[in-house]
Motif scaffolding. Structure first.
Motif, PDB file in Angstrom:
ATOM      1  N   ASP A  69       6.466   9.008   1.315  1.00  0.00           N
ATOM      2  CA  ASP A  69       5.163   8.624   1.861  1.00  0.00           C
ATOM      3  C   ASP A  69       4.116   8.605   0.808  1.00  0.00           C
ATOM      4  O   ASP A  69       3.082   7.989   1.112  1.00  0.00           O
ATOM      5  N   ALA A  70       3.974   9.501  -0.035  1.00  0.00           N
ATOM      6  CA  ALA A  70       3.233  10.093  -0.905  1.00  0.00           C
ATOM      7  C   ALA A  70       3.521  10.605  -2.152  1.00  0.00           C
ATOM      8  O   ALA A  70       4.606  11.208  -2.156  1.00  0.00           O
ATOM      9  N   LEU A  71       2.689  10.552  -3.224  1.00  0.00           N
ATOM     10  CA  LEU A  71       3.107  11.228  -4.405  1.00  0.00           C
ATOM     11  C   LEU A  71       2.093  12.209  -4.871  1.00  0.00           C
ATOM     12  O   LEU A  71       0.928  12.140  -4.742  1.00  0.00           O
ATOM     13  N   VAL A 100       1.667   0.398  -5.376  1.00  0.00           N
ATOM     14  CA  VAL A 100       0.525  -0.393  -4.493  1.00  0.00           C
ATOM     15  C   VAL A 100       0.150   0.150  -3.290  1.00  0.00           C
ATOM     16  O   VAL A 100       1.271   0.285  -2.626  1.00  0.00           O
ATOM     17  N   GLY A 101      -0.783   0.980  -3.122  1.00  0.00           N
ATOM     18  CA  GLY A 101      -1.162   1.498  -1.584  1.00  0.00           C
ATOM     19  C   GLY A 101      -0.788   2.671  -1.617  1.00  0.00           C
ATOM     20  O   GLY A 101      -0.765   3.447  -0.395  1.00  0.00           O
ATOM     21  N   LYS A 102       0.367   3.237  -2.324  1.00  0.00           N
ATOM     22  CA  LYS A 102       0.893   4.430  -2.146  1.00  0.00           C
ATOM     23  C   LYS A 102       0.080   5.597  -2.323  1.00  0.00           C
ATOM     24  O   LYS A 102      -0.760   5.893  -3.278  1.00  0.00           O
ATOM     25  N   PRO A 103      -0.176   6.461  -1.318  1.00  0.00           N
ATOM     26  CA  PRO A 103      -1.439   7.616  -1.246  1.00  0.00           C
ATOM     27  C   PRO A 103      -0.450   8.581  -2.406  1.00  0.00           C
ATOM     28  O   PRO A 103       0.677   9.051  -2.715  1.00  0.00           O
ATOM     29  N   MET A 104      -1.589   8.922  -3.269  1.00  0.00           N
ATOM     30  CA  MET A 104      -1.328   9.782  -4.526  1.00  0.00           C
ATOM     31  C   MET A 104      -2.560  10.816  -4.855  1.00  0.00           C
ATOM     32  O   MET A 104      -3.659  10.936  -4.388  1.00  0.00           O
TER      33      MET A 104
END
Length: 180
Positions: A69-71, A100-104
């Motif tokens: 879900d996130a990085l 793209v769009g990945k919460p980080m």
């Protein structure tokens, strides 16, 4: 929430990797955190190997990112810049959709490294609108053993900072899910 914690260090005894492992242990029960500390397995990026010629190691890395879900990215600074292995990993993903769009968010295990952090923030904000430069965890762990790192991170004030960091990342994921 499933979080992939990527260490930008190639060292076996990496401070950043040790930090991420303790963050994973502290998060256990609230979030599932997987630590990836082997960016050296990825071949050197070349656009000629994208698409149908994508190396299997790169495809596995992309699938790993997609499954989370996130990085969280934690990296040392090498010669005032992003380490080559981390930059190489990001380069492989630039023309793909996994970031793209990945919460980080960023975590950092040193009181120094601001040049690398500025470069990394620029790169991540370019490849993903899910990157939050404001969600940042910095705890000075330089010259500590993994055991000392674990002990320092488990101090109440640091555990509280880690939980706040993860809560902010959770909010990023919730906001991206609501939009998407």
């Amino acid at each position: 929430m499933k979080i992939l914690a990527i260490s930008g260090s190639g060292r076996q005894a990496s401070t950043n990797t040790a930090m991420l492992r303790t963050i994973a242990a502290i998060a256990c029960g609230q979030h599932e955190v997987t630590v990836d500390s082997d960016l050296a397995r990825l071949p050197v990026f070349t656009p000629d190997r994208e698409g149908d010629a994508l190396p299997a190691e790169v495809l596995r890395f992309a699938d790993l990112i997609r499954a989370h879900d996130a990085l969280i990215i934690a990296s040392p600074e090498y010669v005032r810049a992003i380490p080559g292995g981390l930059k190489n990993a990001i380069d492989w993903l630039v023309s793909r959709e996994e970031l793209v769009g990945k919460p980080m968010a960023l975590a950092h295990a040193s009181h120094r490294g601001n040049d690398m952090l500025a470069q990394l923030r620029l790169v991540l904000s370019t490849v993903s609108d899910g990157f939050s430069p404001g969600n940042f965890l910095r705890i000075d762990l330089i010259n500590m053993t993994p055991e000392q790192i674990d002990a320092r991170l488990r101090l109440p004030e640091n555990t509280q900072a880690i939980h706040a960091f993860l809560a902010a990342l959770y909010q990023q994921v919730a906001a991206s899910t609501a939009v998407g």
